[in-house]
Design a protein around this motif. Sequence first.
Motif, PDB file in Angstrom:
ATOM      1  N   PHE A   1      44.059  38.553  37.021  1.00 29.55           N
ATOM      2  CA  PHE A   1      42.871  39.408  36.885  1.00 29.55           C
ATOM      3  C   PHE A   1      43.003  40.621  37.803  1.00 29.55           C
ATOM      4  O   PHE A   1      43.885  40.657  38.672  1.00 29.55           O
ATOM      5  CB  PHE A   1      41.605  38.623  37.253  1.00 29.55           C
ATOM      6  CG  PHE A   1      41.277  37.520  36.286  1.00 29.55           C
ATOM      7  CD1 PHE A   1      40.678  37.794  35.065  1.00 29.55           C
ATOM      8  CD2 PHE A   1      41.587  36.206  36.592  1.00 29.55           C
ATOM      9  CE1 PHE A   1      40.385  36.776  34.162  1.00 29.55           C
ATOM     10  CE2 PHE A   1      41.291  35.180  35.699  1.00 29.55           C
ATOM     11  CZ  PHE A   1      40.695  35.467  34.486  1.00 29.55           C
TER      12      PHE A   1
ATOM     13  N   GLY B   1      38.734  41.390  42.548  1.00 30.32           N
ATOM     14  CA  GLY B   1      37.887  40.341  41.983  1.00 30.32           C
ATOM     15  C   GLY B   1      38.066  39.034  42.742  1.00 30.32           C
ATOM     16  O   GLY B   1      38.827  38.967  43.716  1.00 30.32           O
ATOM     17  N   PRO B   2      37.376  37.973  42.297  1.00 28.64           N
ATOM     18  CA  PRO B   2      37.410  36.709  43.040  1.00 28.64           C
ATOM     19  C   PRO B   2      38.792  36.051  43.097  1.00 28.64           C
ATOM     20  O   PRO B   2      39.180  35.530  44.144  1.00 28.64           O
ATOM     21  CB  PRO B   2      36.411  35.820  42.290  1.00 28.64           C
ATOM     22  CG  PRO B   2      36.163  36.483  40.979  1.00 28.64           C
ATOM     23  CD  PRO B   2      36.442  37.936  41.149  1.00 28.64           C
ATOM     24  N   THR B   3      39.528  36.075  41.985  1.00 32.33           N
ATOM     25  CA  THR B   3      40.847  35.439  41.976  1.00 32.33           C
ATOM     26  C   THR B   3      41.808  36.234  42.852  1.00 32.33           C
ATOM     27  O   THR B   3      42.619  35.682  43.595  1.00 32.33           O
ATOM     28  CB  THR B   3      41.370  35.325  40.532  1.00 32.33           C
ATOM     29  OG1 THR B   3      40.372  34.640  39.760  1.00 32.33           O
ATOM     30  CG2 THR B   3      42.677  34.571  40.451  1.00 32.33           C
TER      31      THR B   3
ATOM     32  N   HIS C   1      42.611  29.529  37.369  1.00 34.70           N
ATOM     33  CA  HIS C   1      41.376  28.791  37.631  1.00 34.70           C
ATOM     34  C   HIS C   1      40.846  28.121  36.384  1.00 34.70           C
ATOM     35  O   HIS C   1      41.528  28.050  35.358  1.00 34.70           O
ATOM     36  CB  HIS C   1      40.362  29.680  38.334  1.00 34.70           C
ATOM     37  CG  HIS C   1      39.836  30.844  37.522  1.00 34.70           C
ATOM     38  ND1 HIS C   1      40.029  30.983  36.193  1.00 34.70           N
ATOM     39  CD2 HIS C   1      39.097  31.917  37.896  1.00 34.70           C
ATOM     40  CE1 HIS C   1      39.424  32.086  35.773  1.00 34.70           C
ATOM     41  NE2 HIS C   1      38.862  32.669  36.797  1.00 34.70           N
TER      42      HIS C   1
ATOM     43  N   SER D   1      38.928  28.887  34.032  1.00 36.40           N
ATOM     44  CA  SER D   1      38.988  29.477  32.689  1.00 36.40           C
ATOM     45  C   SER D   1      40.417  29.752  32.238  1.00 36.40           C
ATOM     46  O   SER D   1      40.746  29.512  31.087  1.00 36.40           O
ATOM     47  CB  SER D   1      38.069  30.683  32.537  1.00 36.40           C
ATOM     48  OG  SER D   1      38.209  31.592  33.554  1.00 36.40           O
TER      49      SER D   1
ATOM     50  N   ALA E   1      34.925  39.097  32.473  1.00 35.88           N
ATOM     51  CA  ALA E   1      36.361  39.303  32.679  1.00 35.88           C
ATOM     52  C   ALA E   1      37.128  38.983  31.394  1.00 35.88           C
ATOM     53  O   ALA E   1      38.290  38.633  31.424  1.00 35.88           O
ATOM     54  CB  ALA E   1      36.843  38.438  33.831  1.00 35.88           C
TER      55      ALA E   1
ATOM     56  N   ALA F   1      36.497  33.951  29.901  1.00 36.66           N
ATOM     57  CA  ALA F   1      36.466  33.941  31.372  1.00 36.66           C
ATOM     58  C   ALA F   1      35.181  33.231  31.820  1.00 36.66           C
ATOM     59  O   ALA F   1      34.202  33.151  31.062  1.00 36.66           O
ATOM     60  CB  ALA F   1      36.515  35.359  31.918  1.00 36.66           C
ATOM     61  N   ALA F   2      35.188  32.737  33.039  1.00 36.54           N
ATOM     62  CA  ALA F   2      34.017  32.008  33.550  1.00 36.54           C
ATOM     63  C   ALA F   2      32.761  32.860  33.407  1.00 36.54           C
ATOM     64  O   ALA F   2      31.693  32.364  33.009  1.00 36.54           O
ATOM     65  CB  ALA F   2      34.259  31.641  35.005  1.00 36.54           C
ATOM     66  N   SER F   3      32.891  34.151  33.701  1.00 35.30           N
ATOM     67  CA  SER F   3      31.763  35.073  33.615  1.00 35.30           C
ATOM     68  C   SER F   3      31.234  35.162  32.180  1.00 35.30           C
ATOM     69  O   SER F   3      30.034  35.349  31.962  1.00 35.30           O
ATOM     70  CB  SER F   3      32.216  36.454  34.094  1.00 35.30           C
ATOM     71  OG  SER F   3      33.516  36.735  33.600  1.00 35.30           O
TER      72      SER F   3
ATOM     73  N   GLY G   1      38.680  42.115  34.822  1.00 34.80           N
ATOM     74  CA  GLY G   1      38.355  41.176  35.888  1.00 34.80           C
ATOM     75  C   GLY G   1      36.942  41.498  36.349  1.00 34.80           C
ATOM     76  O   GLY G   1      36.415  42.584  36.059  1.00 34.80           O
ATOM     77  N   THR G   2      36.319  40.562  37.080  1.00 35.60           N
ATOM     78  CA  THR G   2      34.951  40.848  37.496  1.00 35.60           C
ATOM     79  C   THR G   2      34.904  41.788  38.703  1.00 35.60           C
ATOM     80  O   THR G   2      33.831  42.266  39.057  1.00 35.60           O
ATOM     81  CB  THR G   2      34.156  39.548  37.775  1.00 35.60           C
ATOM     82  OG1 THR G   2      34.873  38.776  38.729  1.00 35.60           O
ATOM     83  CG2 THR G   2      33.942  38.754  36.505  1.00 35.60           C
ATOM     84  N   GLY G   3      36.064  42.077  39.315  1.00 33.81           N
ATOM     85  CA  GLY G   3      36.091  43.091  40.382  1.00 33.81           C
ATOM     86  C   GLY G   3      35.567  44.426  39.851  1.00 33.81           C
ATOM     87  O   GLY G   3      34.529  44.931  40.311  1.00 33.81           O
TER      88      GLY G   3
ATOM     89  N   GLN H   1      31.553  34.909  40.297  1.00 30.47           N
ATOM     90  CA  GLN H   1      31.788  33.878  41.294  1.00 30.47           C
ATOM     91  C   GLN H   1      31.101  34.267  42.600  1.00 30.47           C
ATOM     92  O   GLN H   1      31.106  35.442  42.991  1.00 30.47           O
ATOM     93  CB  GLN H   1      33.291  33.667  41.485  1.00 30.47           C
ATOM     94  CG  GLN H   1      33.900  33.009  40.257  1.00 30.47           C
ATOM     95  CD  GLN H   1      35.408  32.969  40.324  1.00 30.47           C
ATOM     96  OE1 GLN H   1      35.978  32.516  41.305  1.00 30.47           O
ATOM     97  NE2 GLN H   1      36.045  33.426  39.263  1.00 30.47           N
TER      98      GLN H   1
HETATM   99  N1  ASP Z   1      38.409  35.099  37.816  1.00 26.01           N
HETATM  100  C1  ASP Z   1      37.983  36.327  37.171  1.00 26.01           C
HETATM  101  C2  ASP Z   1      38.345  37.510  38.037  1.00 26.01           C
HETATM  102  O1  ASP Z   1      38.968  37.367  39.067  1.00 26.01           O
HETATM  103  C3  ASP Z   1      36.558  36.307  36.815  1.00 26.01           C
HETATM  104  C4  ASP Z   1      36.172  35.294  35.780  1.00 26.01           C
HETATM  105  O2  ASP Z   1      36.913  34.379  35.431  1.00 26.01           O
HETATM  106  O3  ASP Z   1      35.056  35.435  35.283  1.00 26.01           O
HETATM  107  O4  ASP Z   1      38.023  38.610  37.714  1.00 26.01           O
END
Ligand code: ASP
Length: 324
Positions: free
Chosen positions: A36, A40-42, A92, A94, A156, A160-162, A184-186, A203
């Motif tokens: 991603f 972002g979180p990852t 992760h 997702s 993302a 994706a989890a989001s 990505g969610t960043g 996240q």
């Molecule tokens: N892990 C994703 C990211 O880093 C975010 C997601 O899975 O929603 O952007």
Amino acid sequence: MTRCLAALSASLVLSHAPIVAAQTFPSRPMVMVVPFAAGGPTDTLGRIMAERLGRALGGTMVVENTVGAAGSIGVGRVARAVPDGHTIGIGHWSTHVVNGAIYNLQYDLLKDFDPVAQIASNPQLLVSKNAVPARDLRELVAWVKANQDKVTVGTAGVGAASHVSGVYFQTATASRLQFVPYKGTGPALVDLMAGHIDLMFDQASNALPHVRAGKLRPYAVTAKSRIPAAPDVPTVDEAGLPGLYIAVWHALWLPRGAPREVVMKLNGAVVEALADPAVRKRLADMGQEIPAREQQTPEALGAWHRAEIEKWWPIIRAAGIKGE
Ligand code: ASP
């Protein structure tokens, strides 16, 4: 005779290869593939780990962001890499669970990777830009319904989890949202703070610093209990979206076929990093929970990964989420 000697020396080389590989590993800079976007979180978790793992292994680990298709491009890059320990994938819930249910992947999530270790898990926060007039989740749902089809939600990518959390929100509230995919969610979060989109499930690790700075409004955490890093944010059950529990756990994998000694050397470095008080504090501040020591083995990750696939694939398929 020469042929015999050649065969003998080849078999000696082969039988000693794993030991030699472990003794000389790492023999060049290692690459951690983050699937991603940067920021972002990852990416944030990957960078904390890469720096500390490089130190533990007496080498350097650099982060490479290989983005797109909800992380499946970066994960594919890891699947095809040489399995010598120098290319490590962070993924992760997702990328390594959900994507298998909705995309026609060019790799097998269980067969094409060697598990190294689980790293940390965090739930998501439902957050909005500050201009949204709602003060709590009930008001937010009413606002979303009053603005049917106009409310934009950053993700993302599909799966994706989001995104999965947003689909759940849509179903649970009988509303219609417009999903806006990012790499990505960043970058999505940057647009949320700038007011270009309205809502996000992100996240906790990514959203919390901005919630604390007053730049985003939090409504709920996707977990059964409140998290110590955000004790004022109610759970989904308390706020009015019961049962929307999504724990985004991250882990490290190598391409399948890595020498066992290399897997164990990397695993030992992860265990060392996760025991480091400085790393533990940074992760705790971000709302990340570190698995117990017995959950940090490659075997525990393998078993957990399989169980998560068995649990989630039927749910994701029933939700009708389709890859792009
Ligand atoms: N892990 C994703 C990211 O880093 C975010 C997601 O899975 O929603 O952007």
